[in-house]
Design an enzyme around this catalytic site. Structure first.
Site, PDB file in Angstrom:
ATOM      1  CB  CYS A   2      -0.941   0.100   1.181  1.00 48.12           C
ATOM      2  SG  CYS A   2      -2.071  -1.258   1.337  1.00 48.12           S
ATOM      3  NE  ARG A  27       4.503   1.798  -0.120  1.00 49.52           N
ATOM      4  CZ  ARG A  27       5.495   1.572   0.735  1.00 49.52           C
ATOM      5  NH1 ARG A  27       6.745   1.786   0.351  1.00 49.52           N
ATOM      6  NH2 ARG A  27       5.269   1.150   1.949  1.00 49.52           N
ATOM      7  CD1 TRP A  75       0.028  -6.361  -2.968  1.00 51.81           C
ATOM      8  CD2 TRP A  75      -0.196  -6.896  -0.801  1.00 51.81           C
ATOM      9  NE1 TRP A  75       0.387  -7.679  -2.818  1.00 51.81           N
ATOM     10  CE2 TRP A  75       0.255  -8.035  -1.503  1.00 51.81           C
ATOM     11  CE3 TRP A  75      -0.418  -7.000   0.562  1.00 51.81           C
ATOM     12  CZ2 TRP A  75       0.503  -9.254  -0.872  1.00 51.81           C
ATOM     13  CZ3 TRP A  75      -0.174  -8.218   1.192  1.00 51.81           C
ATOM     14  CH2 TRP A  75       0.293  -9.328   0.475  1.00 51.81           C
ATOM     15  CG  ASN A 101       1.557   1.047   4.116  1.00 55.35           C
ATOM     16  OD1 ASN A 101       1.289  -0.126   3.911  1.00 55.35           O
ATOM     17  ND2 ASN A 101       2.785   1.510   4.150  1.00 55.35           N
ATOM     18  N   GLY A 102      -0.647  -0.649   6.313  1.00 62.95           N
ATOM     19  CA  GLY A 102      -0.283  -1.458   7.476  1.00 62.95           C
ATOM     20  C   GLY A 102      -1.419  -2.392   7.825  1.00 62.95           C
ATOM     21  CD  GLU A 487      16.896 -12.817  -7.794  1.00 62.90           C
ATOM     22  OE1 GLU A 487      16.377 -13.310  -6.785  1.00 62.90           O
ATOM     23  OE2 GLU A 487      16.485 -11.760  -8.306  1.00 62.90           O
ATOM     24  CE  LYS A 491      13.574 -11.044 -10.093  1.00 63.15           C
ATOM     25  NZ  LYS A 491      14.179 -10.676  -8.880  1.00 63.15           N
ATOM     26  CD  GLU A 494       9.912 -11.641  -8.195  1.00 65.36           C
ATOM     27  OE1 GLU A 494       9.755 -11.066  -7.130  1.00 65.36           O
ATOM     28  OE2 GLU A 494      10.884 -11.403  -8.957  1.00 65.36           O
ATOM     29  CG  HIS A 510      19.090 -36.358  -3.636  1.00 68.80           C
ATOM     30  ND1 HIS A 510      19.387 -37.671  -3.341  1.00 68.80           N
ATOM     31  CD2 HIS A 510      20.278 -35.719  -3.764  1.00 68.80           C
ATOM     32  CE1 HIS A 510      20.704 -37.809  -3.267  1.00 68.80           C
ATOM     33  NE2 HIS A 510      21.271 -36.636  -3.528  1.00 68.80           N
ATOM     34  CE  LYS A 609      11.643  -2.478  -6.164  1.00 67.38           C
ATOM     35  NZ  LYS A 609      12.038  -3.861  -6.478  1.00 67.38           N
TER      36      LYS A 609
HETATM   37  C1  G6P Z   1       9.153  -8.205  -2.101  1.00 67.59           C
HETATM   38  C2  G6P Z   1       9.727  -7.712  -3.416  1.00 67.59           C
HETATM   39  C3  G6P Z   1      11.052  -8.411  -3.694  1.00 67.59           C
HETATM   40  C4  G6P Z   1      12.004  -8.202  -2.543  1.00 67.59           C
HETATM   41  C5  G6P Z   1      11.393  -8.640  -1.216  1.00 67.59           C
HETATM   42  C6  G6P Z   1      12.250  -8.188  -0.041  1.00 67.59           C
HETATM   43  O1  G6P Z   1       8.778  -9.532  -2.212  1.00 67.59           O
HETATM   44  O2  G6P Z   1       8.811  -7.958  -4.458  1.00 67.59           O
HETATM   45  O3  G6P Z   1      11.622  -7.877  -4.880  1.00 67.59           O
HETATM   46  O4  G6P Z   1      13.168  -8.940  -2.772  1.00 67.59           O
HETATM   47  O5  G6P Z   1      10.108  -8.039  -1.038  1.00 67.59           O
HETATM   48  O6  G6P Z   1      12.267  -6.793  -0.015  1.00 67.59           O
HETATM   49  P1  G6P Z   1      13.439  -5.911   0.537  1.00 67.59           P
HETATM   50  O7  G6P Z   1      12.995  -4.497   0.291  1.00 67.59           O
HETATM   51  O8  G6P Z   1      13.528  -6.227   2.008  1.00 67.59           O
HETATM   52  O9  G6P Z   1      14.677  -6.262  -0.173  1.00 67.59           O
END
Ligand code: G6P
Length: 614
Positions: A2, A27, A75, A101-102, A487, A491, A494, A510, A609
């Site tokens: 949010c 956000r 969100w 937000n929260g 990673e 990616k 996501e 395994h 994010k």
């Molecule tokens: C969310 C974002 C990711 C990020 C993660 C941790 O899931 O979409 O891209 O890696 O949060 O966020 P931070 O700001 O703590 O790196």
């Protein structure tokens, strides 16, 4: 999680709020809304399910006049994404409106009590409880809005950044925070507020980061006032923003994600600037110098993080163990905080977080500090909560990252962890000067190597067409390349919604090997490192099951080239620097596959994010 924006001044609030919401859309983007005090004296609230552009469309024929307002992009946590659950929320009498937000953890108890007192609710959100509670206190105690907010927040358990407007006082916004970010921008005869500074930087560089349990009285004509829940005035620390508006634009790229991938030569140069000096012979990480004794005497390092930052942390483990010979554990912050960890003052806890606001990471470090551990932060957002709650730390300095899928922040985090490991190794004497100098000299060339890797763009775009409709992907790597595999898989899933799993290559035997067939592509990260021969075997094991292999190899590779179906050749760098290079083609591959599938790469579904809720 949010985003909130607020404006009070003489300009048209709606335009500023909408622009601000677009900047904060990373956000959350389930629904959005604005509340504006109109010149006629009422508060007009407009809300719409979906992205901010839906809200704009909805507001086209509405009365959006007014120069004080608040806005929100959501969100969802409590209540599905819908017009009804979107913020701002009115009080029942429509005298006040609020954005939040929260999460309000005790909302159920508060809601039941309010219902018993005759309050009627319009939504399923925890937030509406807060606005109704504030209004209930305001009318029953006949007190000012700020008094009512204060009293309501005393009753609330949870996390919040809120902004409240009142019909009767059109030139003031009351805002407050606890565990969710809130920044106030100070202009001439106008003020701004937002979840981060990106909606503000266009108008003023003077900002105040509101602290936990502070309430801000944000007015058009009065200086900013901050008070705590005990009614005491608190000090105002004005900071200057160091980034510019151009860093928040796409700069000719179709998406922020692609822009951020291509920015990496520059961001990595910014990240090492002033830290790798004398041709790589001197590594200066100021945070390490401040914490010399702690790193010298550390018996263990625990790295806590979430998401992509957790993957960077895993590379950090390999780096620190290799270079400094200190045992390192890497924990998901969300697990660590509830695992009853055994900590003492000889533990160093490193928090890695792009946003500096991730709720679990923040809670983990607060707990670690209470247990006596020394806490070091690695963040991107200057002034965010995590750096403000650590004993020392380092910024990665890669500039604002807007694309929800993290790219340049990941390589920046890995770079800072590399420099950190080298600085600690130097302190502890666990590496020779020659070894350190050799890596230092190569680090200076990393921005150029990344640039060279980006020249693979067209090859990867073509390759992506072959795999766009795969249903599953496997990513394999060993040693430093194992977190890169994790990673790469993250990616892809996501942004393209293709199921992808990252695995240590040898562990494939395994379990995941059972999945391999001609339909399932396997991406193998196989640079020329000390595990190369081992991973050649893994490539062969996949090929023996008719799997199709895309291999990321070092330029000049001979063996894998002859076995894999497709190879992507990247520049030759020392083993400890390979993750920064090998992750770049994987970013591009996921980007193009998602684009081929017509997905919104900058705003993937259900993601946000900055995750400021548990
Ligand atoms: C969310 C974002 C990711 C990020 C993660 C941790 O899931 O979409 O891209 O890696 O949060 O966020 P931070 O700001 O703590 O790196």
């Amino acid at each position: 999680m949010c985003g909130i924006v607020g404006y009070v001044g003489d300009r048209n609030a709606y335009e500023i709020l909408i622009k601000g919401l677009h900047r904060l859309e990373y956000r959350g983007y389930d629904s959005a809304g604005v509340a504006i005090v109109s010149p006629s004296g009422r508060i007009n609230v407009y809300k719409s399910r979906g992205k901010v552009s839906n809200l704009e469309h909805y507001c086209k024929d509405k009365d959006t006049a007014g120069s004080t307002g608040i806005a929100h992009t959501r969100w969802a946590t409590h209540g599905e994404p819908s017009d009804r659950n979107a913020h701002p929320h009115y009080s029942e009498d429509e005298e006040i409106a609020l954005v939040h937000n929260g999460t309000i953890e005790n909302y159920k108890v508060l809601k039941d009590a309010l219902i018993q007192n005759g309050c009627k609710f319009q939504s399923e959100t925890d937030t509406e409880v807060l606005v109704q509670l504030i209004e209930y206190i305001r009318t029953n105690n006949d007190c000012s809005l700020v008094e009512a907010v204060k009293e309501a927040l005393r009753q609330v358990v949870g996390a919040y950044a809120i902004a409240v407007i009142e019909k009767g006082h059109p030139d003031t916004i009351i805002a407050a925070r606890k565990s969710s970010p809130l920044v106030i921008g100070i202009g001439e005869g106008e003020m701004f507020l937002a979840s981060d500074a990106t909606p503000i930087v266009e108008y003023t560089k003077d900002v105040v980061y509101v602290k936990d349990n502070e309430i801000a009285i944000v007015s058009k004509n009065e200086p900013l006032k901050l008070v705590n829940l005990n009614n005491e005035e608190t000090s105002i620390d004005v900071k200057t923003l160091e980034f510019s508006i151009s860093q928040l634009e796409k700069g000719g790229y179709p998406h922020f994600m692609l822009k951020e991938i291509f920015e990496q030569p520059t961001t990595l140069r910014d990240c090492i600037r002033g830290r790798v000096v004398e041709g790589g012979k001197n590594i200066i990480v100021s945070g390490v110098l401040d914490s010399k004794d702690k790193f010298l005497n550390a018996k263990r390092i625990i790295i806590v993080a979430c998401g992509t930052s957790w993957h960077a942390s895993l590379i950090g483990k390999y780096l620190i163990q290799d270079m400094c010979r200190i045992p390192v554990e890497v924990e998901y912050a969300s697990e660590f905080r509830y695992s009853n960890p055994v900590l003492d003052e000889r533990d160093v806890v490193i928090a890695v977080s792009q946003s500096g606001e991730t709720a679990d990471t923040l809670a983990a470090i607060q707990m670690a500090r209470e247990a006596g551990a020394y806490v070091y932060g690695i963040s991107n957002v200057v002034g965010s909560s995590i750096p403000r709650n650590t004993d020392s730390g380092t910024y990665i300095h890669v500039g604002p990252e807007i694309g929800v899928a993290s790219t340049k922040a990941f390589t920046g985090q890995v770079m800072v962890l590399t420099l950190l490991a080298m600085a600690i190794a130097d302190l502890r004497g666990t590496m020779s000067k020659e070894e350190l100098d050799k890596i230092g000299a190569e680090i200076i060339r990393i921005p150029d190597y990344v640039k060279q890797t980006l020249e693979l763009n067209e090859q990867i775009e073509r390759l992506s067409l072959i795999f766009t409709y795969a249903h599953n992907f496997l990513y394999l790597g060993r040693g430093y390349s194992y977190p890169v595999a994790l990673e790469g898989a993250l990616k892809l899933k996501e942004i393209s919604y293709i199921h992808a799993e990252g695995y240590p290559a040898a562990e494939m035997k395994h379990g995941p090997i059972a999945l391999i067939d001609a339909e399932m592509p396997t991406v193998i990260i196989a640079p020329n490192d000390h595990l190369y021969e081992k991973i050649v075997n893994n490539v062969q094991q996949v090929k023996a099951r008719h799997g199709s292999v895309i291999a990321i190899v070092t330029e000049g590779d001979k063996e894998i080239k002859n076995i894999a179906d497709y190879v992507i050749e990247v520049p030759d760098v020392p083993e400890c620097l390979t993750p920064i290079i090998t992750s770049v083609p994987l970013q591009l591959l996921s980007y193009y596959i998602a684009i081929n599938k017509g997905k919104n790469v900058d705003m993937p579904r259900n993601l946000a994010k900055s995750v400021t809720v548990e």
